[in-house]
Design a protein around this motif. Structure first.
Motif, PDB file in Angstrom:
ATOM      1  N   ALA A  19       5.606 -29.467 116.067  1.00 38.67           N
ATOM      2  CA  ALA A  19       5.874 -30.742 115.397  1.00 38.67           C
ATOM      3  C   ALA A  19       4.890 -30.982 114.263  1.00 38.67           C
ATOM      4  N   GLU A  20       3.643 -30.609 114.492  1.00 36.08           N
ATOM      5  CA  GLU A  20       2.615 -30.775 113.463  1.00 36.08           C
ATOM      6  C   GLU A  20       2.902 -29.881 112.259  1.00 36.08           C
ATOM      7  N   VAL A  21       3.266 -28.624 112.534  1.00 34.08           N
ATOM      8  CA  VAL A  21       3.552 -27.689 111.440  1.00 34.08           C
ATOM      9  C   VAL A  21       4.830 -28.100 110.716  1.00 34.08           C
ATOM     10  N   GLU A  22       5.841 -28.559 111.468  1.00 36.55           N
ATOM     11  CA  GLU A  22       7.095 -29.009 110.853  1.00 36.55           C
ATOM     12  C   GLU A  22       6.859 -30.155 109.875  1.00 36.55           C
ATOM     13  N   ALA A  23       5.980 -31.080 110.258  1.00 34.87           N
ATOM     14  CA  ALA A  23       5.693 -32.219 109.385  1.00 34.87           C
ATOM     15  C   ALA A  23       5.088 -31.761 108.061  1.00 34.87           C
ATOM     16  N   VAL A  24       4.165 -30.796 108.129  1.00 30.33           N
ATOM     17  CA  VAL A  24       3.527 -30.290 106.912  1.00 30.33           C
ATOM     18  C   VAL A  24       4.540 -29.557 106.034  1.00 30.33           C
ATOM     19  N   VAL A  25       5.323 -28.659 106.645  1.00 30.46           N
ATOM     20  CA  VAL A  25       6.309 -27.879 105.895  1.00 30.46           C
ATOM     21  C   VAL A  25       7.334 -28.804 105.237  1.00 30.46           C
TER      22      VAL A  25
ATOM     23  N   SER B 278       5.967 -20.636  96.139  1.00 29.38           N
ATOM     24  CA  SER B 278       4.549 -20.681  95.722  1.00 29.38           C
ATOM     25  C   SER B 278       3.914 -22.003  96.123  1.00 29.38           C
ATOM     26  N   SER B 279       4.661 -23.091  95.918  1.00 26.04           N
ATOM     27  CA  SER B 279       4.155 -24.412  96.309  1.00 26.04           C
ATOM     28  C   SER B 279       4.034 -24.518  97.821  1.00 26.04           C
ATOM     29  N   LEU B 280       4.999 -23.916  98.527  1.00 27.19           N
ATOM     30  CA  LEU B 280       4.945 -23.945  99.985  1.00 27.19           C
ATOM     31  C   LEU B 280       3.708 -23.215 100.486  1.00 27.19           C
ATOM     32  N   ALA B 281       3.426 -22.050  99.916  1.00 27.53           N
ATOM     33  CA  ALA B 281       2.250 -21.280 100.332  1.00 27.53           C
ATOM     34  C   ALA B 281       0.967 -22.063 100.074  1.00 27.53           C
ATOM     35  N   ALA B 282       0.888 -22.688  98.913  1.00 24.92           N
ATOM     36  CA  ALA B 282      -0.309 -23.471  98.575  1.00 24.92           C
ATOM     37  C   ALA B 282      -0.445 -24.679  99.501  1.00 24.92           C
TER      38      ALA B 282
ATOM     39  N   THR C 131       1.575 -13.233 103.032  1.00 20.05           N
ATOM     40  CA  THR C 131       0.535 -12.214 102.886  1.00 20.05           C
ATOM     41  C   THR C 131      -0.215 -12.441 101.587  1.00 20.05           C
ATOM     42  N   GLY C 132      -1.511 -12.247 101.631  1.00 21.31           N
ATOM     43  CA  GLY C 132      -2.310 -12.419 100.430  1.00 21.31           C
ATOM     44  C   GLY C 132      -2.253 -13.827  99.857  1.00 21.31           C
ATOM     45  N   GLY C 133      -2.052 -14.820 100.720  1.00 25.09           N
ATOM     46  CA  GLY C 133      -2.016 -16.198 100.266  1.00 25.09           C
ATOM     47  C   GLY C 133      -0.711 -16.632  99.624  1.00 25.09           C
ATOM     48  N   LYS C 134       0.340 -15.810  99.729  1.00 27.19           N
ATOM     49  CA  LYS C 134       1.630 -16.180  99.134  1.00 27.19           C
ATOM     50  C   LYS C 134       2.765 -15.631  99.998  1.00 27.19           C
ATOM     51  N   TYR C 135       3.960 -16.179  99.778  1.00 28.68           N
ATOM     52  CA  TYR C 135       5.149 -15.725 100.493  1.00 28.68           C
ATOM     53  C   TYR C 135       5.900 -14.708  99.649  1.00 28.68           C
ATOM     54  N   VAL C 136       6.156 -13.534 100.251  1.00 27.01           N
ATOM     55  CA  VAL C 136       6.905 -12.487  99.562  1.00 27.01           C
ATOM     56  C   VAL C 136       8.195 -12.233 100.339  1.00 27.01           C
ATOM     57  N   LEU C 137       9.220 -11.814  99.618  1.00 30.09           N
ATOM     58  CA  LEU C 137      10.513 -11.562 100.241  1.00 30.09           C
ATOM     59  C   LEU C 137      10.398 -10.397 101.222  1.00 30.09           C
TER      60      LEU C 137
END
Length: 806
Positions: free
Chosen positions: A684-690, A728-732, A784-790
């Motif tokens: 629930a905590e992670v869902e709220a942030v995402v 990119s915004s999601l990863a940040a 990975t590496g601070g970002k989301y890759v396909l």
């Protein structure tokens, strides 16, 4: 002191060492030389010891009934109106002439067709996790009850006749006054009774025979714990009073080693007295709460110990928390002040900007580092403590056995972190339990590189020093390469672990340091059964005591006999001594399954997974459930009307499996949590942030298993039919708001999310799909590496083959 990588970022074979050494003035220096500190797993691979495997090789058992290949093909005998009729299992129909009910044969119901698979001599009756066969509390042996009973009928008749004759003979002899003959007859009657019981309950005798030695050993140690905790209760002792006794007994004995610092018991006592006297002068009193947000070092213990000396309740906050979870943790405990390490000033500034209570006093401690953020209006606690007296504080109220000592935060099944209440009684039970069950001596040197805000490091490890006068080795950050080097350097004889620490240690290159130490035992939780023996052999660890326990719960069990893979046990001879058990849970709702006739919760059978629960007994130092600072969160962890109409149990939220010998094996988390990198994470905590980062889009978070890794990594499914989410915004956003262990490692973009009848988003199907790109057509991203890759087929294969570090 410069900031070092967090525990979560520690990877197998990667060294993490605090930059520089901190030498505390006035302390003895040790020799200086270069040196380099769930959890969740499937417990399906259990090994049978003590001849169990040999016994099972030629026979099968279920529900206390032995079933051999001969008994499957045997004929059954049924008796109606006193006439015995022989019928074939494969074609007969048994009719009850009294009530007109006709029972179909086993062949027609399909049970017989399963016998070659389910009842083969080399397999158990049920596979783990198969609840279909046990949905009504039955096993296959129930269907063959008549056939099995017929095999015993002849012997039972003979035993009964013998018993009747013996009884009649006893009566006759008693009338003649021949007491010696009467005594012999009585002995025969007892023997007959035991024989009858043995025939009917032979499997119980076998289990009892195989576990009696373990149970005697465990019972003796449990009695010692009850005696110790009972004595503390009788004399109204507390953590503070027992620590004071150790200070008076051996003031110059080493209490803590930390980097190049050596703290003896007098040093710790005086430093904690300074804290107690200072905060007493600030008007704080017994029952008030002060939040403590610091990284590991001896001063951490001195701060909370000093606060406890005057009855203030320290709230030990996870130093990985940031933003809203951190703000919530400070506020939910109703803190009157906040003590923070200067190394964490940036995190404090973030919560101040979020609107932390403006008049909350802030106290900074520790060295000012190059990248430290100076918090406006914060006080320098170190300079204030230098002026505070080292004499014991004057108490206005006594510290009692039942008083609150600490708040330790735990991720429950829902929501933000909850402050679990730790009374003096619970702290003593935890430390006394580990000490007595494991046979720790008072001269032990214990390696404790674990976070001090955790129960494992801050209570079980540090508690051995405070309560029993042992020596503890603390470390600012865990390092895999330095682990056994440190153990050798400080001459440790015992060491702690949690989560994936053991896997990290195994992943380091082989070294002479692997066995160049004096560690005789290790204790903790999270060692995977698959690597247990490999770990023990490589590092020459003779005894590993895996345990299971919830910080706030009453279901604490421990493995005392080195049984591979087990997290603990209960006696099958006398299970009532420690009333914990497994109950059946609805996979979809997470609610206990109740018997439709009685309304009571249904227990699990051996090898059937279920949620571990413990009976609550109020004002009992072992069975009590103190709950959380938030009373609403407390009620959610209690289930009533479980085994009778009036009882109550504590729900752990964990799925375990118990074999017929009483050994428990950890399986998974239930509810809306996942465990990763040794930490419980609230979905629930992670869902709220995402959801917030993605512009309030619907998001579902769940845990997924990854080959070669303990626990489950977080994965989020985001409802985004138009695919407008900026990855990119999601990863940040998740990097900024969540600690590394809570960040979703995988993100799936979905076009729809199914809902339940109560408008809750379904997770089960999504969790089954996982991150398998070979079965999911929608896009999946990997962090990975601070970002989301396909995530493509190639990257997916590398993850499955453990070629990518997670």
């Amino acid at each position: 002191m410069s900031t070092t990588p967090r525990v979560e970022s520690c990877c197998p074979g990667q060294e993490q060492v605090a930059n520089g050494s901190v030498v505390r003035s006035g302390k003895h220096q040790i020799s200086n030389h270069n040196h380099i500190s769930s959890d969740r797993r499937n417990s399906s691979d259990k090994s049978l010891t003590n001849g169990h495997a040999k016994f099972l090789e030629n026979s099968n058992y279920s529900n206390g009934q032995l079933q051999t290949s001969e008994s499957i093909n045997s004929v059954s005998r049924s008796t109606t109106n006193g006439t015995e009729r022989k019928k074939s299992l494969q074609s007969s129909i048994l009719s009850n002439s009294q009530n007109g009910v006709t029972l179909q044969s086993l062949k027609e119901t399909g049970v017989l067709n399963q016998r070659s698979n389910a009842l083969s001599p080399t397999n158990k009756v049920f596979r783990k996790g198969d609840s279909s066969a046990t949905s009504k509390g039955q096993t296959l042996s129930d269907h063959s009850q008549t056939g099995t009973s017929s095999l015993l009928s002849t012997s039972l008749k003979g035993i009964t006749v013998l018993g009747v004759i013996s009884a009649m003979a006893a009566i006759g002899i008693a009338s003649t006054g021949d007491w010696l003959a009467l005594l012999i007859i009585c002995a025969q009657l007892v023997a007959v009774a035991l024989l009858i019981f043995a025939v009917l309950k032979y499997r119980w005798f076998y289990v009892a025979l195989m576990t009696v030695r373990r149970d005697i050993k465990g019972g003796y140690r449990y009695a010692k714990i009850l005696f110790s905790i009972g004595r503390a209760q009788r004399y109204n002792e507390s953590v503070i009073s027992l620590f004071d006794k150790n200070v008076k007994k051996h003031p110059n004995k080493v209490c803590f080693y930390f980097e190049e610092e050596v703290w003896n018991f007098r040093d710790v006592d005086e430093a904690s007295n300074r804290v107690a006297n200072y905060f007493a002068s600030q008007g704080l009193k017994k029952g008030d709460c002060v939040s403590v947000f610091m990284e590991n070092r001896p001063e951490y213990v001195c701060v909370w110990l000093g606060l406890s000396k005057i009855g203030i309740i320290p709230a030990l906050i996870n130093f990985h928390l940031r933003l809203q979870p951190l703000k919530h943790s400070i506020e939910v405990a109703k803190s009157k002040a906040l003590i923070f390490g200067r190394e964490l000033g940036g995190a404090i500034q973030e919560v101040v900007d979020l609107g932390l209570v403006s008049d909350l006093p802030l106290f900074a401690t520790g060295k000012l580092e190059q990248d430290s953020v100076i918090i406006k209006n914060s006080l320098d606690l170190d300079s204030e403590l230098d002026k505070s007296p080292i004499t014991p504080p004057k108490l206005t109220e006594k510290i009692n056995f039942t008083d609150k000592l600490l708040y330790i935060y735990t991720s429950g099944t829902t929501g933000l972190p909850k402050a679990a209440i730790i009374k003096n009684s619970r702290f003593l039970f935890f430390t006394m339990g580990i000490h007595n069950f494991m046979g720790i001596s008072k001269n032990e040197v214990i390696y404790d590189p674990l976070p001090l805000y955790h129960t494992a490091g801050g209570m079980l490890g540090v508690g051995q020093a405070l309560i029993f006068g042992c020596t503890a080795v603390l470390r600012r950050k865990f390092s895999a390469r330095a682990y056994f080097k440190d153990c050798a350097k400080y001459n440790c004889s015992a060491a702690q672990y949690i989560g994936e620490i053991c896997r990290y240690l195994l992943s380091t290159p082989p070294s002479p340091d692997d066995k160049n130490h004096h560690i005789r035992m290790m204790f903790g939780n999270g060692l995977r059964p698959q690597i247990w023996e490999t770990f023990s052999k490589r590092f020459n660890i003779k005894t590993i005591s895996e345990f299971y326990g919830a910080t706030e719960g009453n279901c604490n069990i421990i493995n005392i006999d080195n049984h591979v893979g087990s997290v603990g046990f209960i006696s099958m001879i006398a299970p009532f001594i420690y009333p914990v058990t497994l109950i059946r849970i609805d996979e979809a709702t997470g609610e206990p399954i109740r018997d439709p006739k009685t309304g009571l919760v249904m227990r699990c059978k051996p090898d059937e997974p279920g949620e571990l629960v413990g009976k609550i007994i109020e004002n009992h130092p072992v069975r009590e459930f103190e709950g959380y600072a938030d009373s609403t969160a407390t009620t959610k962890k209690i289930v009533r009307g479980v085994f009778n109409r009036t009882d109550a149990v504590f729900r752990t939220g964990d799925v375990l499996v118990m074999d017929e010998f009483g050994y428990f094996y950890f399986k998974d988390r239930t509810g809306d949590t996942f465990r990763w990198k040794g930490e419980n994470c609230s979905t629930a905590e992670v869902e709220a942030v995402v959801s917030n980062v993605c512009g309030l889009k619907d998001a579902v978070v769940y845990g997924v298993e990854i080959p070669g890794a303990d626990g489950r990594a977080g994965m989020a499914a985001i409802l985004d039919p138009e695919e407008t989410v900026d990855m990119s915004s999601l990863a940040a956003g998740v990097t900024r708001a969540l600690p590394s262990y809570a960040r979703p490692l995988f993100v799936r973009v979905v076009k729809q999310i199914d809902m339940t009848g109560t408008y809750k988003m379904k997770k089960i199907d999504l969790q089954k799909d996982g991150y398998d790109v070979t079965r999911v057509s929608e896009k999946i991203y990997f962090f990975t590496g601070g970002k989301y890759v396909l995530l493509d087929n190639e990257l997916y294969s590398k993850i499955q083959n453990c070629e990518v570090r997670v």
